[in-house]
Design an enzyme around this catalytic site. Structure first.
Site, PDB file in Angstrom:
ATOM      1  N   SER A 137       0.834  -1.204   0.000  1.00 59.82           N
ATOM      2  CA  SER A 137       0.000   0.000   0.000  1.00 59.82           C
ATOM      3  C   SER A 137       0.865   1.249   0.000  1.00 59.82           C
ATOM      4  CB  SER A 137      -0.867  -0.016   1.263  1.00 59.82           C
ATOM      5  OG  SER A 137      -1.482   1.232   1.461  1.00 59.82           O
ATOM      6  N   TYR A 162      -2.346  -0.856  10.762  1.00 55.14           N
ATOM      7  CA  TYR A 162      -2.565  -1.408   9.422  1.00 55.14           C
ATOM      8  C   TYR A 162      -1.340  -1.150   8.541  1.00 55.14           C
ATOM      9  CZ  TYR A 162      -3.974  -1.628   4.569  1.00 55.14           C
ATOM     10  OH  TYR A 162      -3.990  -1.905   3.224  1.00 55.14           O
ATOM     11  N   LYS A 166       1.799  -3.667   6.662  1.00 56.35           N
ATOM     12  CA  LYS A 166       2.282  -3.676   5.269  1.00 56.35           C
ATOM     13  C   LYS A 166       3.796  -3.510   5.236  1.00 56.35           C
ATOM     14  CE  LYS A 166      -1.668  -4.340   3.321  1.00 56.35           C
ATOM     15  NZ  LYS A 166      -1.986  -5.686   2.819  1.00 56.35           N
TER      16      LYS A 166
HETATM   17  P1  NAD Z   1     -11.322  -6.775   0.958  1.00 56.44           P
HETATM   18  O1  NAD Z   1     -11.579  -6.768   2.423  1.00 56.44           O
HETATM   19  O2  NAD Z   1     -12.428  -6.456   0.043  1.00 56.44           O
HETATM   20  O3  NAD Z   1     -10.708  -8.187   0.527  1.00 56.44           O
HETATM   21  C1  NAD Z   1      -9.890  -8.953   1.376  1.00 56.44           C
HETATM   22  C2  NAD Z   1     -10.444 -10.375   1.364  1.00 56.44           C
HETATM   23  O4  NAD Z   1      -9.605 -11.206   2.188  1.00 56.44           O
HETATM   24  C3  NAD Z   1     -11.857 -10.464   1.919  1.00 56.44           C
HETATM   25  O5  NAD Z   1     -12.667 -11.185   1.020  1.00 56.44           O
HETATM   26  C4  NAD Z   1     -11.693 -11.212   3.247  1.00 56.44           C
HETATM   27  O6  NAD Z   1     -12.821 -12.030   3.530  1.00 56.44           O
HETATM   28  C5  NAD Z   1     -10.442 -12.023   2.986  1.00 56.44           C
HETATM   29  N1  NAD Z   1      -9.647 -12.350   4.194  1.00 56.44           N
HETATM   30  C6  NAD Z   1      -9.208 -11.491   5.154  1.00 56.44           C
HETATM   31  N2  NAD Z   1      -8.505 -12.166   6.068  1.00 56.44           N
HETATM   32  C7  NAD Z   1      -8.484 -13.464   5.682  1.00 56.44           C
HETATM   33  C8  NAD Z   1      -7.922 -14.654   6.231  1.00 56.44           C
HETATM   34  N3  NAD Z   1      -7.245 -14.641   7.386  1.00 56.44           N
HETATM   35  N4  NAD Z   1      -8.102 -15.822   5.573  1.00 56.44           N
HETATM   36  C9  NAD Z   1      -8.798 -15.852   4.409  1.00 56.44           C
HETATM   37  N5  NAD Z   1      -9.364 -14.776   3.849  1.00 56.44           N
HETATM   38  C10 NAD Z   1      -9.207 -13.590   4.480  1.00 56.44           C
HETATM   39  O7  NAD Z   1     -10.073  -5.787   0.705  1.00 56.44           O
HETATM   40  P2  NAD Z   1      -9.493  -5.225  -0.670  1.00 56.44           P
HETATM   41  O8  NAD Z   1      -9.822  -3.790  -0.740  1.00 56.44           O
HETATM   42  O9  NAD Z   1      -9.844  -6.112  -1.790  1.00 56.44           O
HETATM   43  O10 NAD Z   1      -7.939  -5.323  -0.346  1.00 56.44           O
HETATM   44  C11 NAD Z   1      -7.157  -6.413  -0.789  1.00 56.44           C
HETATM   45  C12 NAD Z   1      -5.723  -6.209  -0.339  1.00 56.44           C
HETATM   46  O11 NAD Z   1      -5.229  -4.980  -0.858  1.00 56.44           O
HETATM   47  C13 NAD Z   1      -5.533  -6.134   1.171  1.00 56.44           C
HETATM   48  O12 NAD Z   1      -4.300  -6.764   1.495  1.00 56.44           O
HETATM   49  C14 NAD Z   1      -5.439  -4.657   1.437  1.00 56.44           C
HETATM   50  O13 NAD Z   1      -4.700  -4.376   2.605  1.00 56.44           O
HETATM   51  C15 NAD Z   1      -4.694  -4.194   0.190  1.00 56.44           C
HETATM   52  N6  NAD Z   1      -4.917  -2.772  -0.126  1.00 56.44           N
HETATM   53  C16 NAD Z   1      -6.199  -2.303  -0.251  1.00 56.44           C
HETATM   54  C17 NAD Z   1      -6.411  -0.958  -0.530  1.00 56.44           C
HETATM   55  C18 NAD Z   1      -7.806  -0.402  -0.624  1.00 56.44           C
HETATM   56  O14 NAD Z   1      -7.968   0.817  -0.471  1.00 56.44           O
HETATM   57  N7  NAD Z   1      -8.832  -1.213  -0.903  1.00 56.44           N
HETATM   58  C19 NAD Z   1      -5.308  -0.099  -0.705  1.00 56.44           C
HETATM   59  C20 NAD Z   1      -4.014  -0.616  -0.587  1.00 56.44           C
HETATM   60  C21 NAD Z   1      -3.831  -1.962  -0.289  1.00 56.44           C
HETATM   61  C1  WQD Z   2      -9.334  10.127   0.663  1.00 53.95           C
HETATM   62  C2  WQD Z   2      -9.468  11.612   0.932  1.00 53.95           C
HETATM   63  C3  WQD Z   2      -9.940  12.159   3.243  1.00 53.95           C
HETATM   64  C4  WQD Z   2     -13.930  10.457   3.489  1.00 53.95           C
HETATM   65  C5  WQD Z   2      -7.074   4.972   2.850  1.00 53.95           C
HETATM   66  C6  WQD Z   2      -6.070   4.269   3.702  1.00 53.95           C
HETATM   67  C7  WQD Z   2      -4.927   3.763   2.860  1.00 53.95           C
HETATM   68  C8  WQD Z   2      -5.427   2.924   1.675  1.00 53.95           C
HETATM   69  C9  WQD Z   2      -6.547   3.578   0.940  1.00 53.95           C
HETATM   70  C10 WQD Z   2      -5.224   0.592   2.206  1.00 53.95           C
HETATM   71  C11 WQD Z   2      -8.782  12.044   2.242  1.00 53.95           C
HETATM   72  C12 WQD Z   2     -11.084  12.580   2.344  1.00 53.95           C
HETATM   73  C13 WQD Z   2     -12.675  10.863   3.053  1.00 53.95           C
HETATM   74  C14 WQD Z   2     -14.932  11.441   3.727  1.00 53.95           C
HETATM   75  C15 WQD Z   2     -13.371  13.145   3.049  1.00 53.95           C
HETATM   76  N1  WQD Z   2      -5.915   1.661   2.097  1.00 53.95           N
HETATM   77  N2  WQD Z   2     -12.401  12.169   2.841  1.00 53.95           N
HETATM   78  N3  WQD Z   2     -14.600  12.743   3.484  1.00 53.95           N
HETATM   79  O1  WQD Z   2      -7.171   8.043   3.585  1.00 53.95           O
HETATM   80  O2  WQD Z   2      -6.186   8.327   1.264  1.00 53.95           O
HETATM   81  O3  WQD Z   2      -6.426   6.066   2.208  1.00 53.95           O
HETATM   82  O4  WQD Z   2      -7.553   4.065   1.844  1.00 53.95           O
HETATM   83  O5  WQD Z   2      -4.055   0.412   2.102  1.00 53.95           O
HETATM   84  O6  WQD Z   2      -4.087   3.023   3.704  1.00 53.95           O
HETATM   85  O7  WQD Z   2      -5.595   5.170   4.687  1.00 53.95           O
HETATM   86  O8  WQD Z   2      -8.433   7.262   1.507  1.00 53.95           O
HETATM   87  O9  WQD Z   2     -10.768   7.377   0.738  1.00 53.95           O
HETATM   88  O10 WQD Z   2     -10.320   7.438   3.238  1.00 53.95           O
HETATM   89  O11 WQD Z   2      -9.704   9.415   1.827  1.00 53.95           O
HETATM   90  O12 WQD Z   2     -13.118  14.328   2.871  1.00 53.95           O
HETATM   91  O13 WQD Z   2     -16.030  11.143   4.149  1.00 53.95           O
HETATM   92  O14 WQD Z   2     -10.859  11.919   1.123  1.00 53.95           O
HETATM   93  O15 WQD Z   2      -9.715  13.113   4.252  1.00 53.95           O
HETATM   94  O16 WQD Z   2      -8.218  13.303   2.032  1.00 53.95           O
HETATM   95  P1  WQD Z   2      -7.017   7.538   2.218  1.00 53.95           P
HETATM   96  P2  WQD Z   2      -9.899   7.801   1.839  1.00 53.95           P
END
Ligand code: NAD
Ligand code: WQD
Length: 356
Positions: A137, A162, A166
């Site tokens: 991330s 979190y 990572k």
């Molecule tokens: P999500 O929660 O939609 O998907 C994760 C899936 O993993 C879910 O279906 C959940 O049921 C499953 N899971 C969690 N723990 C588990 C376990 N112990 N065993 C088996 N299954 C398990 O999340 P996502 O948004 O699809 O994110 C996927 C990956 O990408 C994650 O590692 C997340 O940290 C990373 N990521 C997400 C974002 C984002 O903003 N969505 C940003 C950066 C990184």
């Molecule tokens: C985006 C912008 C808020 C909600 C998060 C995690 C990051 C990654 C992605 C996993 C910010 C603003 C938000 C609202 C707002 N996940 N905002 N009103 O914070 O960039 O990232 O998700 O790895 O680790 O921290 O994403 O969508 O929460 O916010 O004004 O109701 O929108 O302040 O500037 P963020 P976000």
């Protein structure tokens, strides 16, 4: 298409997608299948639903193999890998991802996110699967000193448990690839948003979403009275915070290219790291404007103070991924908003039909 045709003449490469029922995982399964890969999903459905597998099958015409269990369960994970020794690569999505929740219960995050990675690495090592793609991330960068942020920018002290999982996961990979003869690609996602154009799969936020785009679409659907903009006094052109939003389908396609790179033996080192974003930053205000333009819905917006822990602005230098993976994000902000809105409307329809 070239890849699919080629794969009908030899064994289809077989990919384990952990967390494949989740938001990014389900879109990646679709893209993998459409490129001719055979997919097996492991997911414990802690943040997803079983019917995602039916929906994937509806989109692609192929039902992925699905195993429901928790990857922190050592015995189950070992038994799975023992019976699946024909895997060519693993894409490890499974993790918890809610930043605020991780602050309230850090141990749950260390346990789930790190134990599942350890169990997967042990299974790969013991049963001869060499290639791993890992979901990292942009949160590892915190507020970078230089923009756009490059892979060589320093990883900053984590702002949340979190983010810390990572960073630790990347360290675990760094030492494990060297010791066990594995290869890994860590993909640092910026802000994934949007949904599949079919509106059959998308993000399922549990409870009230913290992320901007699901909050926007839920507000437009009437689930919230108003959208709060967190902070209008940032040092950005319009005063609101800037992020690099990337369409989930573009993100999913990058995983297909990463897998092909590993299977094709094209990696340049045992652990490669790539930023995945569009390379463009958009402010909260610009995201709201784009949503209103493509949906025709006017949002009730209220400005409030900054959200604690938020960085001012971050966007990616994607040139390494563009060059090495031969991948580039193709979809713009309007596509992201349009597909997110279509998905929200599909969720609203099933809610009114009593299915949610
Ligand atoms: P999500 O929660 O939609 O998907 C994760 C899936 O993993 C879910 O279906 C959940 O049921 C499953 N899971 C969690 N723990 C588990 C376990 N112990 N065993 C088996 N299954 C398990 O999340 P996502 O948004 O699809 O994110 C996927 C990956 O990408 C994650 O590692 C997340 O940290 C990373 N990521 C997400 C974002 C984002 O903003 N969505 C940003 C950066 C990184
Ligand atoms: C985006 C912008 C808020 C909600 C998060 C995690 C990051 C990654 C992605 C996993 C910010 C603003 C938000 C609202 C707002 N996940 N905002 N009103 O914070 O960039 O990232 O998700 O790895 O680790 O921290 O994403 O969508 O929460 O916010 O004004 O109701 O929108 O302040 O500037 P963020 P976000």
């Amino acid at each position: 298409m070239g890849i699919a045709k080629m794969d009908t003449r030899r064994r289809q490469s077989r990919i384990l997608v952990t967390g494949g029922a989740g938001f990014i995982g389900s879109h990646t399964v679709v893209e993998l299948q459409q490129c001719g890969y055979s997919v097996v999903i492991v997911d414990n459905l802690s943040n997803s639903r079983a019917d995602v597998v039916d929906r994937i099958a509806k989109i692609t015409g192929v039902r992925p193999e699905f195993h429901e269990f928790d990857l922190t369960d050592r015995a189950k994970t070992e038994a799975f890998f023992a019976s699946a020794s024909d895997l060519d690569a693993v894409i490890h999505f499974a993790a918890f991802k809610a930043v605020g929740e991780s602050v309230r219960d850090p141990l749950a995050y260390y346990r789930n996110n790190l134990e599942s990675l350890l169990r997967v690495l042990e299974g790969m090592r013991r049963h001869g699967t060499q290639n791993l793609v890992f979901s990292s991330s942009a949160t590892v960068y915190g507020q970078p000193d230089e923009l756009p942020v490059r892979e060589t920018s320093p990883v900053q002290e984590a702002w949340s448990p979190y983010g810390s999982t990572k960073q630790m996961a990347e360290e675990i990979l760094r030492f494990s690839v060297a010791a066990y003869g594995l290869r890994a690609i860590a993909l640092r996602y910026f802000n994934p948003v949007g949904a599949h154009e079919s509106a059959l799969i998308g993000e399922l936020p549990l409870g009230v979403p913290n992320n901007l785009v699901p909050f926007i679409t839920q507000t437009a659907a009437g689930l919230h009275d108003c959208l709060e903009v967190f902070g209008t006094d940032y040092g950005t052109p319009d005063g609101t915070a800037v992020r690099d939003y990337i369409h989930v389908v573009d993100l999913a396609r990058a995983h297909v290219t990463a897998v092909a790179r590993m299977i094709g033996g094209k990696t340049r080192s045992d652990l490669e790291v790539f930023n995945l974003g569009t390379g463009k930053g958009y402010s909260v205000r610009e995201v709201i404007d784009a949503f209103e333009r493509v949906s025709g819905v006017r949002l009730n917006v209220r400005t409030v103070g900054r959200r604690s822990g938020d960085v001012e602005q971050v966007w990616a230098d994607t040139s390494l991924a563009n060059r090495e993976l031969g991948w580039k994000a193709e979809k713009g902000l309007d596509d992201m908003m349009r597909s997110a809105w279509k998905w929200e409307q599909a969720l609203s329809r099933s809610r009114s039909a009593g299915k949610e």
